[in-house]
Design a protein around this motif. Structure first.
Motif, PDB file in Angstrom:
ATOM      1  N   ILE A  58       0.862  -1.191   0.000  1.00  0.00           N
ATOM      2  CA  ILE A  58       0.000   0.000   0.000  1.00  0.00           C
ATOM      3  C   ILE A  58       0.893   1.234   0.000  1.00  0.00           C
ATOM      4  N   VAL A  59       0.542   2.232  -0.761  1.00  0.00           N
ATOM      5  CA  VAL A  59       1.207   3.530  -0.643  1.00  0.00           C
ATOM      6  C   VAL A  59       0.190   4.537  -0.110  1.00  0.00           C
ATOM      7  N   GLY A  60       0.706   5.501   0.648  1.00  0.00           N
ATOM      8  CA  GLY A  60      -0.186   6.515   1.199  1.00  0.00           C
ATOM      9  C   GLY A  60      -0.529   6.279   2.656  1.00  0.00           C
ATOM     10  N   MET A  61       0.298   5.477   3.343  1.00  0.00           N
ATOM     11  CA  MET A  61       0.029   5.228   4.766  1.00  0.00           C
ATOM     12  C   MET A  61       0.917   6.090   5.656  1.00  0.00           C
ATOM     13  N   GLY A  62       1.445   7.173   5.110  1.00  0.00           N
ATOM     14  CA  GLY A  62       2.341   8.029   5.890  1.00  0.00           C
ATOM     15  C   GLY A  62       3.775   7.560   5.820  1.00  0.00           C
ATOM     16  N   GLU A  63       4.037   6.584   4.947  1.00  0.00           N
ATOM     17  CA  GLU A  63       5.402   6.066   4.803  1.00  0.00           C
ATOM     18  C   GLU A  63       6.249   7.053   3.999  1.00  0.00           C
ATOM     19  N   THR A  64       7.557   6.867   4.044  1.00  0.00           N
ATOM     20  CA  THR A  64       8.464   7.719   3.278  1.00  0.00           C
ATOM     21  C   THR A  64       8.803   7.031   1.951  1.00  0.00           C
ATOM     22  N   ARG A  65       9.469   7.783   1.087  1.00  0.00           N
ATOM     23  CA  ARG A  65       9.999   7.183  -0.148  1.00  0.00           C
ATOM     24  C   ARG A  65      10.875   5.979   0.197  1.00  0.00           C
ATOM     25  N   ASN A 100      -1.567  -0.905  -3.973  1.00  0.00           N
ATOM     26  CA  ASN A 100      -2.799  -0.289  -3.467  1.00  0.00           C
ATOM     27  C   ASN A 100      -2.519   1.150  -3.071  1.00  0.00           C
ATOM     28  N   GLY A 101      -3.390   2.064  -3.486  1.00  0.00           N
ATOM     29  CA  GLY A 101      -3.363   3.404  -2.930  1.00  0.00           C
ATOM     30  C   GLY A 101      -4.286   3.366  -1.720  1.00  0.00           C
ATOM     31  N   LEU A 102      -3.810   3.834  -0.574  1.00  0.00           N
ATOM     32  CA  LEU A 102      -4.661   3.746   0.619  1.00  0.00           C
ATOM     33  C   LEU A 102      -6.032   4.375   0.354  1.00  0.00           C
ATOM     34  N   VAL A 103      -7.075   3.617   0.694  1.00  0.00           N
ATOM     35  CA  VAL A 103      -8.428   4.183   0.730  1.00  0.00           C
ATOM     36  C   VAL A 103      -8.671   4.502   2.202  1.00  0.00           C
ATOM     37  N   GLN A 156      -7.026   7.033   9.094  1.00  0.00           N
ATOM     38  CA  GLN A 156      -8.133   7.724   8.410  1.00  0.00           C
ATOM     39  C   GLN A 156      -7.715   9.080   7.829  1.00  0.00           C
ATOM     40  N   ASP A 157      -6.744   9.741   8.456  1.00  0.00           N
ATOM     41  CA  ASP A 157      -6.363  11.083   7.989  1.00  0.00           C
ATOM     42  C   ASP A 157      -5.063  11.104   7.197  1.00  0.00           C
ATOM     43  N   SER A 158      -4.610   9.951   6.753  1.00  0.00           N
ATOM     44  CA  SER A 158      -3.360   9.905   5.975  1.00  0.00           C
ATOM     45  C   SER A 158      -3.485  10.736   4.717  1.00  0.00           C
ATOM     46  N   ALA A 159      -2.428  11.499   4.441  1.00  0.00           N
ATOM     47  CA  ALA A 159      -2.446  12.313   3.222  1.00  0.00           C
ATOM     48  C   ALA A 159      -2.199  11.405   2.019  1.00  0.00           C
ATOM     49  N   PRO A 160      -2.955  11.583   0.949  1.00  0.00           N
ATOM     50  CA  PRO A 160      -2.742  10.711  -0.217  1.00  0.00           C
ATOM     51  C   PRO A 160      -1.372  10.950  -0.833  1.00  0.00           C
ATOM     52  N   VAL A 161      -0.824   9.886  -1.415  1.00  0.00           N
ATOM     53  CA  VAL A 161       0.453  10.029  -2.108  1.00  0.00           C
ATOM     54  C   VAL A 161       0.191  10.689  -3.460  1.00  0.00           C
ATOM     55  N   ASP A 162       1.081  11.585  -3.819  1.00  0.00           N
ATOM     56  CA  ASP A 162       0.987  12.280  -5.088  1.00  0.00           C
ATOM     57  C   ASP A 162       0.927  11.277  -6.251  1.00  0.00           C
ATOM     58  N   GLY A 163       0.157  11.600  -7.285  1.00  0.00           N
ATOM     59  CA  GLY A 163      -0.005  10.693  -8.421  1.00  0.00           C
ATOM     60  C   GLY A 163       1.305  10.349  -9.117  1.00  0.00           C
ATOM     61  N   ILE A 164       2.195  11.327  -9.205  1.00  0.00           N
ATOM     62  CA  ILE A 164       3.489  11.074  -9.869  1.00  0.00           C
ATOM     63  C   ILE A 164       4.269  10.021  -9.080  1.00  0.00           C
ATOM     64  N   GLU A 165       4.204  10.121  -7.760  1.00  0.00           N
ATOM     65  CA  GLU A 165       4.911   9.140  -6.922  1.00  0.00           C
ATOM     66  C   GLU A 165       4.261   7.758  -7.062  1.00  0.00           C
ATOM     67  N   PHE A 166       2.948   7.742  -7.225  1.00  0.00           N
ATOM     68  CA  PHE A 166       2.261   6.459  -7.432  1.00  0.00           C
ATOM     69  C   PHE A 166       2.760   5.817  -8.729  1.00  0.00           C
ATOM     70  N   VAL A 167       2.869   6.619  -9.789  1.00  0.00           N
ATOM     71  CA  VAL A 167       3.340   6.085 -11.074  1.00  0.00           C
ATOM     72  C   VAL A 167       4.791   5.610 -10.946  1.00  0.00           C
TER      73      VAL A 167
END
Ligand code: SAM
Ligand code: DTB
Ligand code: SF4
Length: 342
Positions: free
Chosen positions: A198-205, A228-231, A239-250
């Protein structure tokens, strides 16, 4: 940088090498990933998988992202293991709608032997429809993995989810080693592995690097690699995790394609919040699998109309059901472009 020869998938990636891939100029990274994608797959084909929650909620684990954990009040209604015939009927509808793989998910910490007969019935019934079968049922012993394979299970999904270092910030009721152990039982039983994160759980690069490094250095690469992008789920710690930027997802998708070149790389959770253009970039960067249908396990998907419009507009086709990974690899050596060595 180490030559990126897609003819020889590597298991000796270093973290520094994986980090260097993430650091590439975006255009270069996507170009390399697209080249490797073509080496192993037809880039015009997308595998369509459908999920069904066969046992929802009430799970003993405390995964900080999950709607189904009994540790958090997410408002989800728990239910018992579904009747096999109802599962098979759902798979039949999924097949009619174009899915090639059917994945059954249960909110369990581990599999209990008493549930095996029902599971075997649903797995063999789904397999008999001509679908690829996948299940995700929590931790397994090796003999349980053998029983599932004998019932007709092709893939077992068990995610590492994040880096070994960050894991304990996300879940404390089990360890990374527990996950690795179940994966080794699945491989020993001769089943294919579906394993991602999962990406977007507050983890770092560095954690995303750590996850992909962990996957790429497994004794065998995952055959299927869901990103997975965190839902975010209200009531969970994330619940309040900031979404990962789309470029980073790609970038994450592209690096997954480069380090595990033969895996089906799937845009899993989070697709509902993505633009069509972002999904198109993911496909360009090597993603070749999506979940279709109305929902994942408990959260929504874009749905059949939007997905078929997207695939049509991009000129992409569903991957044939019987295209096993070995059959997908080119039979003869295609031309080796100089871009592989830099
Ligand atoms: N209980 C089993 C297990 O954890 O292995 C199977 C089901 S579990 C829901 C399967 C995977 O879904 C998790 O490992 C995680 O990667 C993903 N997942 C669950 N909730 C999610 C969420 N809110 N956002 C993104 N991915 C999620
Ligand atoms: C995976 O990596 N993602 C899927 C599948 N494997 C089982 C599950 C995503 C679940 C998203 C949250 C939900 O719908 O509850
Ligand atoms: Fe249970 Fe799986 Fe959810 Fe964790 S991710 S709480 S193990 S259903």
């Amino acid at each position: 940088m180490t030559p990126l020869d897609p003819a020889t998938p590597r298991h000796d990636w270093t973290r520094a090498e994986v980090a260097a891939l993430f650091d590439l100029p975006f255009t270069d990274l996507v170009f390399r990933a697209a080249a490797v994608h073509r080496r192993w797959f037809d880039p015009a084909e997308i595998q369509l998988s459908q999920l069904l929650s066969i046992k929802t909620g009430g799970c003993a684990e405390n995964c900080g992202y999950c709607s189904q954990s009994a540790h958090f009040d997410t408002g989800l209604k728990a239910s018992k293991l579904m009747d096999p015939q109802a599962v098979i009927a759902d798979a039949q509808r999924a097949k009619a709608a174009g899915a090639g793989r059917f994945c059954m998910g249960a909110a369990w910490r581990d599999l209990k032997d008493r549930d095996l007969p029902k599971l075997a019935e649903m797995i063999s019934g789904v397999k008999a429809l001509g679908l690829e079968t996948c299940a995700t049922l929590g931790m397994l012993r090796e003999d349980q993995a053998v029983a599932l394979r004998e019932a007709g299970l092709d893939y077992y999904n068990h995610n590492l989810d994040t880096s070994p270092e960050y894991y304990a910030s996300v879940v404390t009721t089990r360890t990374y080693d527990d996950r690795l152990q179940t994966l080794s039982h699945v491989r020993a039983a001769g089943m294919k592995t579906c394993c991602g994160g999962i990406v977007g759980m507050g983890e770092t690069r560095a954690d995303r690097v750590g996850l992909l490094h962990a996957l790429a250095t497994l004794p065998e690469h995952p055959d299927s690699l869901p990103v997975n992008g965190l839902v975010p789920i209200a009531g969970t710690p994330l619940q309040d995790s900031a979404p990962v930027d789309g470029i980073e997802f790609v970038r994450t998708i592209a690096v997954a394609r480069l380090v595990c070149p033969q895996a089906m790389v799937r845009i899993a959770a989070g697709r509902e919040g993505m633009s069509r253009e972002l999904q198109a970039l993911c496909f360009t960067a090597g993603a070749n699998s999506i979940f279709v249908g109305a929902q994942l396990l408990t959260t929504p998907l874009p749905g059949e109309d939007e997905d078929s419009r997207l695939l049509r507009d991009l000129g992409l086709r569903p991957m044939p059901v019987d295209a096993e990974p070995a059959a997908r690899a080119p039979a003869s050596e295609p031309e080796r472009a100089p871009i592989y060595a830099s």
